[in-house]
Design an enzyme around this catalytic site. Structure first.
Site, PDB file in Angstrom:
ATOM      1  N   THR A  55      31.158  44.756  48.444  1.00  0.00           N
ATOM      2  CA  THR A  55      32.179  43.767  48.150  1.00  0.00           C
ATOM      3  C   THR A  55      31.777  42.445  48.805  1.00  0.00           C
ATOM      4  OG1 THR A  55      34.563  43.357  48.127  1.00  0.00           O
ATOM      5  CG2 THR A  55      33.677  44.426  50.107  1.00  0.00           C
ATOM      6  N   LYS A  60      27.398  40.800  47.231  1.00  0.00           N
ATOM      7  CA  LYS A  60      27.005  41.340  45.927  1.00  0.00           C
ATOM      8  C   LYS A  60      25.677  40.783  45.427  1.00  0.00           C
ATOM      9  CE  LYS A  60      31.788  42.296  44.644  1.00  0.00           C
ATOM     10  NZ  LYS A  60      32.866  42.108  43.646  1.00  0.00           N
ATOM     11  N   ASN A 102      27.505  45.615  42.604  1.00  0.00           N
ATOM     12  CA  ASN A 102      28.588  46.048  43.493  1.00  0.00           C
ATOM     13  C   ASN A 102      28.571  47.544  43.746  1.00  0.00           C
ATOM     14  OD1 ASN A 102      29.629  46.906  40.982  1.00  0.00           O
ATOM     15  ND2 ASN A 102      31.742  46.511  41.621  1.00  0.00           N
ATOM     16  N   GLY A 127      37.273  30.462  37.460  1.00  0.00           N
ATOM     17  CA  GLY A 127      36.623  31.114  38.587  1.00  0.00           C
ATOM     18  C   GLY A 127      35.205  31.525  38.244  1.00  0.00           C
ATOM     19  N   GLY A 174      31.679  35.472  42.352  1.00  0.00           N
ATOM     20  CA  GLY A 174      31.138  36.792  42.037  1.00  0.00           C
ATOM     21  C   GLY A 174      31.939  37.532  40.993  1.00  0.00           C
ATOM     22  N   ALA A 219      29.199  22.505  39.308  1.00  0.00           N
ATOM     23  CA  ALA A 219      27.824  22.976  39.212  1.00  0.00           C
ATOM     24  C   ALA A 219      27.791  24.495  39.080  1.00  0.00           C
ATOM     25  CB  ALA A 219      27.020  22.526  40.431  1.00  0.00           C
ATOM     26  N   LYS A 220      28.693  25.184  39.790  1.00  0.00           N
ATOM     27  CA  LYS A 220      28.759  26.642  39.719  1.00  0.00           C
ATOM     28  C   LYS A 220      29.200  27.082  38.325  1.00  0.00           C
ATOM     29  CE  LYS A 220      30.306  28.840  43.346  1.00  0.00           C
ATOM     30  NZ  LYS A 220      31.241  29.431  44.355  1.00  0.00           N
ATOM     31  N   GLY A 246      45.346  43.237  38.090  1.00  0.00           N
ATOM     32  CA  GLY A 246      44.104  43.730  38.648  1.00  0.00           C
ATOM     33  C   GLY A 246      43.962  45.234  38.657  1.00  0.00           C
TER      34      GLY A 246
END
Length: 273
Positions: free
Chosen positions: A75, A79, A100, A140, A143, A168-169, A252
Protein backbone atom coordinates in the site's frame (compact mmCIF):
# COMPACT_ATOMS: atom_id res chain seq x y z
CA UNK A 1 -26.44 -19.41 11.46
CA UNK A 2 -23.47 -20.62 9.37
CA UNK A 3 -20.37 -21.49 11.34
CA UNK A 4 -17.52 -18.98 11.26
CA UNK A 5 -14.29 -20.57 9.95
CA UNK A 6 -11.71 -20.90 12.71
CA UNK A 7 -8.24 -19.50 12.15
CA UNK A 8 -5.66 -22.33 12.40
CA UNK A 9 -3.40 -22.21 15.46
CA UNK A 10 -0.13 -20.46 14.64
CA UNK A 11 2.79 -22.83 14.97
CA UNK A 12 6.23 -23.46 13.49
CA UNK A 13 4.77 -24.48 10.13
CA UNK A 14 2.64 -21.32 9.68
CA UNK A 15 3.13 -19.49 6.36
CA UNK A 16 3.12 -15.69 6.21
CA UNK A 17 1.63 -12.96 4.03
CA UNK A 18 2.56 -9.37 4.88
CA UNK A 19 1.05 -6.02 3.93
CA UNK A 20 3.58 -3.20 3.91
CA UNK A 21 2.91 0.52 4.12
CA UNK A 22 3.79 3.81 5.80
CA UNK A 23 1.47 4.15 7.66
CA UNK A 24 -0.20 0.75 7.93
CA UNK A 25 -2.61 1.08 10.88
CA UNK A 26 -5.52 1.89 8.56
CA UNK A 27 -5.41 -1.30 6.45
CA UNK A 28 -8.31 -3.75 6.44
CA UNK A 29 -6.64 -6.50 4.40
CA UNK A 30 -5.59 -8.79 7.29
CA UNK A 31 -9.20 -9.44 8.27
CA UNK A 32 -10.22 -10.11 4.66
CA UNK A 33 -7.44 -12.57 3.82
CA UNK A 34 -7.20 -14.32 7.19
CA UNK A 35 -10.86 -15.27 6.76
CA UNK A 36 -10.06 -16.65 3.30
CA UNK A 37 -7.09 -18.64 4.62
CA UNK A 38 -9.29 -20.09 7.35
CA UNK A 39 -12.02 -21.03 4.85
CA UNK A 40 -9.39 -22.79 2.72
CA UNK A 41 -8.01 -24.66 5.77
CA UNK A 42 -4.56 -23.15 5.27
CA UNK A 43 -2.04 -22.76 8.11
CA UNK A 44 -1.34 -19.21 6.96
CA UNK A 45 -1.68 -15.74 8.48
CA UNK A 46 -1.75 -12.25 6.98
CA UNK A 47 -0.09 -9.55 9.09
CA UNK A 48 0.67 -5.82 8.74
CA UNK A 49 4.22 -4.44 8.70
CA UNK A 50 4.91 -0.74 9.14
CA UNK A 51 7.90 -0.09 6.88
CA UNK A 52 9.42 3.38 7.44
CA UNK A 53 9.83 5.12 4.08
CA UNK A 54 13.40 6.15 4.83
CA UNK A 55 14.38 2.52 5.54
CA UNK A 56 12.42 0.86 2.73
CA UNK A 57 15.22 -0.96 0.91
CA UNK A 58 16.95 -2.44 3.95
CA UNK A 59 13.64 -3.43 5.58
CA UNK A 60 12.28 -5.09 2.45
CA UNK A 61 15.48 -7.04 1.87
CA UNK A 62 15.01 -8.56 5.31
CA UNK A 63 11.27 -9.24 4.94
CA UNK A 64 11.61 -10.81 1.48
CA UNK A 65 14.31 -13.16 2.75
CA UNK A 66 12.02 -14.75 5.34
CA UNK A 67 11.84 -18.43 4.44
CA UNK A 68 8.16 -18.82 5.32
CA UNK A 69 6.94 -15.70 3.50
CA UNK A 70 4.66 -16.52 0.55
CA UNK A 71 3.23 -13.15 -0.43
CA UNK A 72 3.20 -9.40 -0.03
CA UNK A 73 0.55 -6.75 -0.36
CA UNK A 74 1.75 -3.21 -0.96
CA UNK A 75 0.00 0.00 0.00
CA UNK A 76 1.03 3.67 0.00
CA UNK A 77 3.63 4.90 -0.64
CA UNK A 78 5.45 1.83 -2.00
CA UNK A 79 3.46 0.60 -5.03
CA UNK A 80 5.87 2.00 -7.62
CA UNK A 81 9.00 1.31 -5.55
CA UNK A 82 8.18 -2.39 -5.24
CA UNK A 83 8.41 -2.94 -9.00
CA UNK A 84 12.20 -2.93 -8.87
CA UNK A 85 12.31 -5.56 -6.11
CA UNK A 86 10.35 -8.29 -7.89
CA UNK A 87 11.62 -10.53 -10.68
CA UNK A 88 8.68 -10.13 -13.02
CA UNK A 89 5.64 -7.85 -13.38
CA UNK A 90 2.43 -9.07 -15.00
CA UNK A 91 0.70 -7.01 -17.74
CA UNK A 92 -1.63 -4.81 -15.67
CA UNK A 93 1.17 -3.85 -13.29
CA UNK A 94 3.38 -3.00 -16.25
CA UNK A 95 0.65 -0.85 -17.80
CA UNK A 96 0.06 1.04 -14.54
CA UNK A 97 3.73 1.30 -13.57
CA UNK A 98 3.09 0.02 -10.03
CA UNK A 99 2.14 -3.17 -8.17
CA UNK A 100 0.10 -3.79 -5.04
CA UNK A 101 0.59 -7.55 -4.63
CA UNK A 102 3.50 -9.96 -5.03
CA UNK A 103 3.80 -13.71 -4.63
CA UNK A 104 6.78 -15.98 -4.15
CA UNK A 105 6.96 -18.66 -6.81
CA UNK A 106 8.06 -22.26 -6.26
CA UNK A 107 11.56 -21.41 -7.52
CA UNK A 108 11.89 -18.56 -4.98
CA UNK A 109 11.42 -15.74 -7.50
CA UNK A 110 8.83 -12.98 -7.05
CA UNK A 111 5.94 -12.01 -9.35
CA UNK A 112 4.01 -8.75 -8.93
CA UNK A 113 0.83 -7.24 -10.34
CA UNK A 114 -1.65 -4.42 -9.75
CA UNK A 115 -5.22 -5.08 -8.60
CA UNK A 116 -6.59 -1.69 -7.49
CA UNK A 117 -8.23 -1.00 -10.85
CA UNK A 118 -9.16 -4.55 -11.79
CA UNK A 119 -10.64 -4.97 -8.32
CA UNK A 120 -12.91 -2.00 -8.98
CA UNK A 121 -13.94 -3.41 -12.37
CA UNK A 122 -14.79 -6.76 -10.77
CA UNK A 123 -16.70 -5.05 -7.96
CA UNK A 124 -18.72 -3.09 -10.52
CA UNK A 125 -19.39 -6.23 -12.54
CA UNK A 126 -20.75 -7.86 -9.39
CA UNK A 127 -23.23 -4.96 -9.29
CA UNK A 128 -24.11 -5.45 -12.97
CA UNK A 129 -22.26 -2.29 -14.00
CA UNK A 130 -20.10 -2.38 -17.12
CA UNK A 131 -17.49 0.14 -18.23
CA UNK A 132 -17.98 -0.67 -21.91
CA UNK A 133 -18.57 2.50 -23.90
CA UNK A 134 -18.57 4.76 -20.85
CA UNK A 135 -17.30 8.33 -20.93
CA UNK A 136 -15.41 8.84 -17.67
CA UNK A 137 -14.33 11.93 -15.75
CA UNK A 138 -11.61 10.82 -13.32
CA UNK A 139 -10.17 13.01 -10.57
CA UNK A 140 -6.85 11.93 -9.06
CA UNK A 141 -3.69 10.82 -10.88
CA UNK A 142 -1.85 9.23 -7.97
CA UNK A 143 -1.34 5.51 -7.41
CA UNK A 144 -5.03 4.65 -7.07
CA UNK A 145 -6.04 6.94 -9.90
CA UNK A 146 -3.41 5.48 -12.20
CA UNK A 147 -4.63 1.94 -11.60
CA UNK A 148 -8.27 2.93 -12.05
CA UNK A 149 -7.61 4.96 -15.21
CA UNK A 150 -5.83 2.09 -16.93
CA UNK A 151 -8.39 -0.47 -15.74
CA UNK A 152 -11.48 1.44 -16.90
CA UNK A 153 -9.88 2.08 -20.30
CA UNK A 154 -8.81 -1.56 -20.51
CA UNK A 155 -12.38 -2.60 -19.60
CA UNK A 156 -13.83 -0.78 -22.59
CA UNK A 157 -14.46 2.84 -21.63
CA UNK A 158 -14.58 4.94 -24.81
CA UNK A 159 -13.36 8.19 -23.22
CA UNK A 160 -11.33 8.94 -20.07
CA UNK A 161 -10.69 12.52 -18.97
CA UNK A 162 -8.17 12.98 -16.15
CA UNK A 163 -7.87 15.87 -13.71
CA UNK A 164 -5.34 16.35 -10.94
CA UNK A 165 -4.17 19.41 -9.01
CA UNK A 166 -0.71 18.46 -10.33
CA UNK A 167 -1.24 19.03 -14.05
CA UNK A 168 2.04 17.38 -15.00
CA UNK A 169 0.96 14.21 -13.16
CA UNK A 170 -2.38 14.21 -14.98
CA UNK A 171 -0.64 14.68 -18.32
CA UNK A 172 1.78 11.84 -17.63
CA UNK A 173 -1.05 9.50 -16.64
CA UNK A 174 -3.00 10.42 -19.78
CA UNK A 175 -0.01 9.44 -21.91
CA UNK A 176 0.38 6.17 -20.02
CA UNK A 177 -3.30 5.27 -20.53
CA UNK A 178 -3.12 6.18 -24.23
CA UNK A 179 -0.12 3.89 -24.68
CA UNK A 180 -1.71 1.04 -22.73
CA UNK A 181 -5.20 1.33 -24.27
CA UNK A 182 -5.00 2.96 -27.71
CA UNK A 183 -8.69 2.30 -28.48
CA UNK A 184 -9.72 4.69 -25.69
CA UNK A 185 -9.80 8.47 -26.21
CA UNK A 186 -7.85 10.02 -23.33
CA UNK A 187 -7.29 13.64 -22.34
CA UNK A 188 -6.50 15.73 -19.28
CA UNK A 189 -7.38 19.15 -17.96
CA UNK A 190 -10.15 20.89 -16.07
CA UNK A 191 -13.09 18.99 -14.60
CA UNK A 192 -16.15 18.92 -16.84
CA UNK A 193 -19.23 16.72 -16.64
CA UNK A 194 -20.47 17.70 -20.08
CA UNK A 195 -20.61 14.66 -22.31
CA UNK A 196 -19.61 12.36 -19.45
CA UNK A 197 -21.76 9.61 -17.94
CA UNK A 198 -19.40 8.50 -15.14
CA UNK A 199 -17.48 10.41 -12.45
CA UNK A 200 -14.78 8.70 -10.39
CA UNK A 201 -13.01 10.16 -7.37
CA UNK A 202 -9.56 8.61 -6.92
CA UNK A 203 -8.26 11.23 -4.48
CA UNK A 204 -8.24 10.96 -0.66
CA UNK A 205 -10.53 14.00 -0.39
CA UNK A 206 -13.57 12.87 1.58
CA UNK A 207 -11.67 10.55 3.89
CA UNK A 208 -11.02 13.03 6.72
CA UNK A 209 -13.68 14.70 8.88
CA UNK A 210 -14.45 18.13 7.51
CA UNK A 211 -13.52 17.25 3.93
CA UNK A 212 -15.89 18.41 1.28
CA UNK A 213 -16.20 17.05 -2.23
CA UNK A 214 -13.03 16.62 -4.30
CA UNK A 215 -14.22 19.15 -6.90
CA UNK A 216 -17.23 21.46 -7.29
CA UNK A 217 -20.16 19.36 -8.52
CA UNK A 218 -21.81 21.96 -10.76
CA UNK A 219 -22.97 20.14 -13.85
CA UNK A 220 -23.27 16.71 -12.21
CA UNK A 221 -26.47 15.11 -13.52
CA UNK A 222 -28.91 12.58 -12.00
CA UNK A 223 -28.31 10.17 -14.89
CA UNK A 224 -24.60 9.83 -14.07
CA UNK A 225 -22.79 7.01 -12.26
CA UNK A 226 -20.64 8.34 -9.39
CA UNK A 227 -17.85 6.20 -7.93
CA UNK A 228 -15.69 7.03 -4.92
CA UNK A 229 -12.84 4.59 -4.20
CA UNK A 230 -12.41 5.80 -0.59
CA UNK A 231 -13.04 2.90 1.79
CA UNK A 232 -13.97 4.87 4.90
CA UNK A 233 -16.37 6.52 5.42
CA UNK A 234 -18.64 4.32 3.33
CA UNK A 235 -20.71 7.37 2.36
CA UNK A 236 -18.32 10.21 1.54
CA UNK A 237 -19.44 13.81 1.02
CA UNK A 238 -19.26 13.16 -2.74
CA UNK A 239 -21.50 10.10 -2.53
CA UNK A 240 -23.95 11.87 -0.21
CA UNK A 241 -24.25 14.79 -2.64
CA UNK A 242 -24.62 12.47 -5.62
CA UNK A 243 -27.28 10.39 -3.87
CA UNK A 244 -29.21 13.55 -3.00
CA UNK A 245 -29.13 14.47 -6.68
CA UNK A 246 -30.44 11.02 -7.67
CA UNK A 247 -27.25 9.57 -9.16
CA UNK A 248 -26.37 5.88 -9.06
CA UNK A 249 -23.45 5.63 -6.63
CA UNK A 250 -20.76 3.07 -5.79
CA UNK A 251 -18.41 3.34 -2.80
CA UNK A 252 -14.99 1.95 -2.03
CA UNK A 253 -16.35 -1.34 -0.71
CA UNK A 254 -16.92 -2.45 -4.31
CA UNK A 255 -13.21 -2.13 -5.04
CA UNK A 256 -12.26 -3.85 -1.78
CA UNK A 257 -14.57 -6.80 -2.45
CA UNK A 258 -13.50 -7.15 -6.07
CA UNK A 259 -9.84 -6.82 -5.23
CA UNK A 260 -10.13 -9.48 -2.51
CA UNK A 261 -11.29 -12.01 -5.10
CA UNK A 262 -8.69 -10.96 -7.69
CA UNK A 263 -5.81 -11.09 -5.22
CA UNK A 264 -6.96 -14.39 -3.69
CA UNK A 265 -6.79 -15.90 -7.17
CA UNK A 266 -3.34 -14.36 -7.72
CA UNK A 267 -2.13 -15.79 -4.40
CA UNK A 268 -3.69 -19.15 -5.35
CA UNK A 269 -5.43 -19.35 -1.99
CA UNK A 270 -6.77 -22.86 -1.59
CA UNK A 271 -5.05 -24.06 -4.77
CA UNK A 272 -1.75 -25.87 -5.34
CA UNK A 273 1.16 -23.51 -6.04
Amino acid sequence: MPETPQQPIIDGATRLYVIIGDPVAQVKSPGVYNARFAEAGMNTVFVPAHVPSDRFDETMRGIMNLGNLDGLMITVPFKAHMMRLVDRVLPMGAKVGAINAARREADGSWTGDMFDGTGLIRGLKNRSISMTGRKVMLVGAGGGGSAVAVAVADAGASHVSIHDADQAKAAALAERVKAACPACIVNHGAVSFEGRDTFINATPIGMSPGDGTPVPLKGLRPDMLVIDIIMKPEVTPLLAAAQALGCQTVGGRAMLEGQAVEVAEFYRIGKPA
